[in-house]
Design a protein around this motif. Structure first.
Motif, PDB file in Angstrom:
ATOM      1  N   GLY A  74       0.791  -1.242   0.000  1.00  0.00           N
ATOM      2  CA  GLY A  74       0.000   0.000   0.000  1.00  0.00           C
ATOM      3  C   GLY A  74       0.813   1.276   0.000  1.00  0.00           C
ATOM      4  O   GLY A  74       0.257   2.364   0.056  1.00  0.00           O
ATOM      5  N   GLY A  75       2.128   1.165  -0.071  1.00  0.00           N
ATOM      6  CA  GLY A  75       2.956   2.374  -0.144  1.00  0.00           C
ATOM      7  C   GLY A  75       3.044   3.087   1.195  1.00  0.00           C
ATOM      8  O   GLY A  75       2.292   2.800   2.136  1.00  0.00           O
ATOM      9  N   ALA A  76       3.964   4.034   1.256  1.00  0.00           N
ATOM     10  CA  ALA A  76       4.111   4.827   2.478  1.00  0.00           C
ATOM     11  C   ALA A  76       2.810   5.552   2.784  1.00  0.00           C
ATOM     12  O   ALA A  76       2.447   5.755   3.943  1.00  0.00           O
ATOM     13  N   ARG A  77       2.106   5.906   1.748  1.00  0.00           N
ATOM     14  CA  ARG A  77       0.883   6.678   1.938  1.00  0.00           C
ATOM     15  C   ARG A  77      -0.159   5.920   2.768  1.00  0.00           C
ATOM     16  O   ARG A  77      -0.946   6.533   3.486  1.00  0.00           O
ATOM     17  N   PHE A  80       0.012   6.657   6.379  1.00  0.00           N
ATOM     18  CA  PHE A  80      -0.539   7.930   6.879  1.00  0.00           C
ATOM     19  C   PHE A  80      -1.819   7.672   7.678  1.00  0.00           C
ATOM     20  O   PHE A  80      -2.089   8.355   8.653  1.00  0.00           O
ATOM     21  N   TRP A 101       3.967  15.733   1.888  1.00  0.00           N
ATOM     22  CA  TRP A 101       3.674  14.398   2.414  1.00  0.00           C
ATOM     23  C   TRP A 101       3.260  14.483   3.876  1.00  0.00           C
ATOM     24  O   TRP A 101       2.377  13.762   4.328  1.00  0.00           O
ATOM     25  N   THR A 148       8.528  14.027   9.059  1.00  0.00           N
ATOM     26  CA  THR A 148       8.999  13.474   7.784  1.00  0.00           C
ATOM     27  C   THR A 148      10.478  13.846   7.681  1.00  0.00           C
ATOM     28  O   THR A 148      10.813  15.029   7.573  1.00  0.00           O
ATOM     29  N   ASN A 150      12.796  13.520   5.482  1.00  0.00           N
ATOM     30  CA  ASN A 150      13.267  14.153   4.247  1.00  0.00           C
ATOM     31  C   ASN A 150      12.045  14.478   3.391  1.00  0.00           C
ATOM     32  O   ASN A 150      11.210  13.607   3.156  1.00  0.00           O
ATOM     33  N   THR A 152      10.668  15.133   0.098  1.00  0.00           N
ATOM     34  CA  THR A 152      11.047  14.781  -1.274  1.00  0.00           C
ATOM     35  C   THR A 152      10.685  15.857  -2.287  1.00  0.00           C
ATOM     36  O   THR A 152      11.401  16.076  -3.261  1.00  0.00           O
ATOM     37  N   ASP A 172       8.259   9.291   9.054  1.00  0.00           N
ATOM     38  CA  ASP A 172       8.195   8.896   7.642  1.00  0.00           C
ATOM     39  C   ASP A 172       9.599   9.104   7.079  1.00  0.00           C
ATOM     40  O   ASP A 172      10.018  10.230   6.843  1.00  0.00           O
ATOM     41  N   SER A 174      10.730   7.802   4.240  1.00  0.00           N
ATOM     42  CA  SER A 174      10.721   7.263   2.876  1.00  0.00           C
ATOM     43  C   SER A 174      11.918   7.698   2.035  1.00  0.00           C
ATOM     44  O   SER A 174      12.558   6.879   1.393  1.00  0.00           O
ATOM     45  N   SER A 175      12.205   9.009   2.028  1.00  0.00           N
ATOM     46  CA  SER A 175      13.175   9.433   1.013  1.00  0.00           C
ATOM     47  C   SER A 175      14.585   9.674   1.531  1.00  0.00           C
ATOM     48  O   SER A 175      15.444  10.084   0.752  1.00  0.00           O
ATOM     49  N   GLY A 193       8.716   3.968   2.201  1.00  0.00           N
ATOM     50  CA  GLY A 193       8.453   3.334   0.908  1.00  0.00           C
ATOM     51  C   GLY A 193       9.803   2.910   0.343  1.00  0.00           C
ATOM     52  O   GLY A 193      10.772   3.662   0.409  1.00  0.00           O
ATOM     53  N   GLN A 195      10.912   2.536  -2.615  1.00  0.00           N
ATOM     54  CA  GLN A 195      11.314   2.876  -3.987  1.00  0.00           C
ATOM     55  C   GLN A 195      12.265   4.057  -4.158  1.00  0.00           C
ATOM     56  O   GLN A 195      12.437   4.537  -5.261  1.00  0.00           O
ATOM     57  N   LYS A 196      12.856   4.516  -3.066  1.00  0.00           N
ATOM     58  CA  LYS A 196      13.852   5.580  -3.219  1.00  0.00           C
ATOM     59  C   LYS A 196      15.253   5.001  -2.990  1.00  0.00           C
ATOM     60  O   LYS A 196      16.044   4.917  -3.921  1.00  0.00           O
TER      61      LYS A 196
HETATM   62  N1  PMP Z   1       6.335  10.070   2.070  1.00  0.00           N
HETATM   63  C1  PMP Z   1       7.359  10.604   1.376  1.00  0.00           C
HETATM   64  C2  PMP Z   1       8.391  11.409   2.109  1.00  0.00           C
HETATM   65  C3  PMP Z   1       7.441  10.413  -0.003  1.00  0.00           C
HETATM   66  O1  PMP Z   1       8.451  10.945  -0.696  1.00  0.00           O
HETATM   67  C4  PMP Z   1       6.453   9.636  -0.654  1.00  0.00           C
HETATM   68  C5  PMP Z   1       6.493   9.350  -2.131  1.00  0.00           C
HETATM   69  N2  PMP Z   1       7.213  10.140  -2.929  1.00  0.00           N
HETATM   70  C6  PMP Z   1       5.401   9.135   0.106  1.00  0.00           C
HETATM   71  C7  PMP Z   1       5.385   9.346   1.469  1.00  0.00           C
HETATM   72  C8  PMP Z   1       4.317   8.308  -0.536  1.00  0.00           C
HETATM   73  O2  PMP Z   1       4.859   7.083  -0.868  1.00  0.00           O
HETATM   74  P1  PMP Z   1       4.082   5.962  -1.672  1.00  0.00           P
HETATM   75  O3  PMP Z   1       4.023   6.419  -3.090  1.00  0.00           O
HETATM   76  O4  PMP Z   1       4.934   4.740  -1.462  1.00  0.00           O
HETATM   77  O5  PMP Z   1       2.732   5.815  -1.054  1.00  0.00           O
END
Ligand code: PMP
Length: 359
Positions: A74-77, A80, A101, A148, A150, A152, A172, A174-175, A193, A195-196
């Motif tokens: 489900g991604g970092a989102r 939330f 974010w 957060t 970083n 992004t 968070d 993620s980045s 997430g 993917q970074k």
């Molecule tokens: N938090 C941060 C800091 C992000 O950069 C991103 C995606 N760019 C997200 C959350 C959302 O991540 P996702 O697309 O995996 O839901």
């Protein structure tokens, strides 16, 4: 095969050695006679992968034994809302609003309790994060402080860990996950997430402390419950096996690289060079406050929107991709995640100099 220089904000550049290995492992993995995406998640073949990925993350972040590592969908989102659904239950939470974010994270948390926004740089286009000594006190009874690390989109980064006092500390990451030495043991909740810095999209790495699991809301769907996911080792349903495999390989690469101190030195060297090129120029301008500058996402502009567009379009035609700023803010952005090559940074600085001379 010809690979170009990739400055994408995510999914982003990954180590070439890892991609080469993954290519082979897709066909046949570790003598099992089947590829890594073809084996059961309940096999020894995959179990070794997920356990190794967890062990590497645990070592890199110096986690303590009471912290659990999960790989969720489900991604970092999705975190939330999942995080406040698990722990807020009508209580009070504190958030630092340092980018789009965090803004989305705050909006989701408000569905589940009261949110105090202790700092916001929203009215200043998110050009800064708060100074370490400027944070207001957290109200007593606050369940957690969320930030957060970083940002992004804006291109800012915390260069310290905020003090949450008696509240849980939630981040968070993620980045900038695994991009610098981090004492992971001080966090009660981390999510990132993949993917970074650590793999392809699909998985969110979640780290949660046992004490949190003992107080969570049991009246939410099992898929969202951190206690259930911990008991099931992230396999309540079929996990994202390929992403988890990639995280194992990228964290192995990172440990071979020398770990977080070595990657931090690499990231500082690359981002310093780029910021120096921006600061030395009379055309380019960094978009954020100097003290808040991110090492991962370098945001800048030529000062004119049309010229920015020409910059990234011509760059793309010359093998420098992903330099367009986020659609919500425009401008330019170069992402220098862990696997970014020095050759890419050289090529970008050469291109910037050439563009400035001829623009
Ligand atoms: N938090 C941060 C800091 C992000 O950069 C991103 C995606 N760019 C997200 C959350 C959302 O991540 P996702 O697309 O995996 O839901």
């Amino acid at each position: 095969m010809s690979r170009i220089h990739n400055f994408s904000a995510g999914p982003g550049v990954l180590p070439l050695d890892v991609l080469e290995q993954a290519k082979r492992d897709l066909i046949e993995h570790e003598g099992y006679g089947v590829g890594i995406v073809e084996c059961s998640h309940r096999s020894k073949q995959f179990d070794d992968v997920i356990e190794s990925a967890k062990a590497r993350i645990r070592r890199l972040l110096t986690l303590s034994d009471d912290q659990h590592i999960l790989f969720l969908h489900g991604g970092a989102r999705s975190q939330f809302y999942a995080w406040p659904m698990n722990v807020l239950q009508g209580g009070r939470a504190a958030y630092l609003d340092t980018g789009q974010w965090s803004k989305f994270a705050i909006a989701e948390a408000r569905r589940y309790g009261d949110v105090d926004v202790l700092f916001s740089s929203r009215d200043d286009s998110y050009r800064s994060v708060p100074a370490a000594d400027s944070l207001p006190a957290i109200a007593s009874g606050t369940r957690y402080l969320h930030y957060t690390s970083n940002n992004t989109v804006a291109g800012t980064e915390f260069h310290y860990v905020p003090d949450a006092g008696d509240a849980w500390l939630a981040c968070d990451m993620s980045s900038n996950f695994l991009s610098r030495p981090t004492d992971g043991s001080v966090f009660d909740f981390i999510y990132a997430g993949a993917q970074k810095n650590v793999g392809p999209s699909g998985t969110t790495v979640v780290i949660v402390r046992q004490a949190v699991l003992e107080q969570i809301n049991q009246d939410i769907p099992d898929m969202l419950r951190y206690d259930v996911q911990t008991t099931k080792n992230s396999m309540l349903n079929t996990p994202t096996t390929f992403s988890i495999y990639m995280i194992e390989k990228v964290t192995a690469w990172l440990e071979n690289f020398g770990g977080l101190a070595a990657i931090e030195a690499h990231n500082i060297a690359q981002s310093d060079r780029l910021y120096k090129a921006i600061d030395a120029s009379s055309m380019y301008e960094g978009k954020v406050e100097r003290a808040s500058r991110s090492r991962m996402n370098i945001t800048f502009t030529t000062g004119e929107p049309d010229r920015d567009t020409r910059f990234w379009q011509e760059a793309a035609s010359q093998g420098l991709s992903g330099l367009k700023g986020h659609r919500s803010v425009g401008g330019l952005r170069a992402s220098l995640y862990n696997a970014q090559t020095d050759a890419a940074v050289d090529a970008l600085i050469d291109y910037m100099n050439h563009f400035e001379r001829t623009a």
